[in-house]
Design a protein around this motif. Structure first.
Motif: not given
Length: 364
Positions: A195-199, A213-221, A226-233
């Motif tokens: 899902n998306g992460f809203f900070s 946000v970095e934690l979320y992107r890393t764990r999303f991957a 997807g890749t960390p860059e494809q996480a929804i922020v």
């Protein structure tokens, strides 16, 4: 990229003249803000959920349903829906109805809430806040995706052969953002489900937001979405603008100093230097907002708080006009510049439905 406004719905005296809007006036004003947001070309309007004074938005889906009937394009969301003190069954039902009424123009942001006395009003204990957030969303996730649910947990009565009605529009649940200011567990939850992460991004310095946000992107991957860059922020932030930055600071200072959310603490200058708060000209808002990408990467949603702390409706509508006419068009162009093709747009009902149909076609 989506741009919009959010409101916490506070009823606060105007510190410059001592007048206080009625609850009726404040609720009507929030509707006016949403209509103005659509008028000036913004993408999203989001309302908070509060059950204690001095706030009025205790029933977000009621308000958003009213707004849906008076708008045509605006995406309707929350900031936040309390996953801890609301029954996930009722959330599933309410937002599915809103989906149908708005023809899919709805998503929601889930959060724990940080007002201790509210928890016992709804039969809960704030010390269980994180456990409630985890368990209740696990159930909500299933209710929108499974026709028949058998379930048992710690915090509500079991379900046997239960079907939430109505079913999500086109069989596609509303997109969910998990909102957090300081909790890495919520970033982990958002990543686990894809899902998306809203900070919220209002109270804390940039380094804290970067880490979350970095934690979320890393764990999303890590979970294979997807890749960390494809996480929804998504990010929040408050702005106050005048043509001249000195005029903006002078006008906004009494409101900041008395704000129920963050007044009576650091000075306006200290807070603006350390957090995303921007008080100045439209160009200064553009420059500071563009700087967010330096520490969170390319992201999908930017929401601005513009009506907090007793600001009169006329002033807030002027803020939205400046956002729509002078700020957001520049931000759209600049954020699109050099944005990698692999970075996804913010999900909408249409894009989620298209993705589901594509998956069905490609399935063996």
């Amino acid at each position: 990229m989506q741009f919009g406004i959010f409101t916490v719905g506070d009823v606060t005296p105007d510190p410059t003249n001592g007048t206080t809007p009625s609850e009726h006036d404040r609720i009507k004003a929030m509707v006016a803000l949403a209509q103005k947001a659509e008028e000036v070309g913004l993408d999203v309007f989001a309302t908070g959920e509060h059950h204690n004074p001095p706030f009025v938005p205790s029933s977000p889906t009621t308000m958003l349903g009213w707004i849906a009937a008076r708008t045509e394009r605006l995406l309707l969301s929350t900031a936040t829906t309390l996953i801890t003190t609301n029954d996930p069954v009722k959330i599933a039902e309410d937002f599915a109805v809103l989906q149908h009424l708005s023809d899919g123009r709805v998503d929601l942001m889930l959060g724990r809430g940080n007002t201790g006395p509210v928890y016992p009003w709804f039969g809960q204990d704030i010390r269980e806040g994180m456990n409630l957030a985890i368990e209740n969303y696990a159930l909500l996730h299933r209710l929108w995706r499974e026709e028949v649910v058998d379930w048992q947990g710690r915090f509500r009565s079991p379900l046997q052969g239960f079907t939430a009605a109505p079913r999500p529009l086109d069989g596609v649940p509303p997109f969910v953002w998990h909102g957090s200011i300081r909790s890495p567990e919520i970033a982990e939850q958002a990543a686990f489900y894809g899902n998306g992460f809203f900070s919220n991004h209002i109270f804390w310095p940039r380094e804290h937001t970067r880490r979350m946000v970095e934690l979320y992107r890393t764990r999303f991957a890590h979970y294979g979405h997807g890749t960390p860059e494809q996480a929804i922020v998504g990010l929040g932030g408050q702005v106050f603008m005048r043509r001249n930055s000195q005029d903006a600071v002078r006008e906004f200072r009494p409101y900041f100093d008395n704000a129920p959310v963050y007044g009576h603490g650091p000075s306006l200058e200290e807070f603006a230097a350390q957090t995303p708060l921007t008080v100045g000209s439209p160009q200064e808002v553009v420059e500071k907002t563009l700087s967010f990408r330096e520490y969170v990467g390319d992201y999908q949603r930017q929401l601005f708080l513009v009506d907090h702390a007793g600001l009169p409706l006329k002033t807030v509508l002027e803020q939205i006009d400046m956002l729509g006419e002078e700020v957001v068009p520049v931000l759209r162009e600049e954020f699109a510049r050099n944005r990698p093709a692999t970075v996804p747009d913010a999900p909408t009902h249409a894009s989620l439905l298209a993705a589901r149909r594509a998956a069905e076609v490609s399935a063996p």
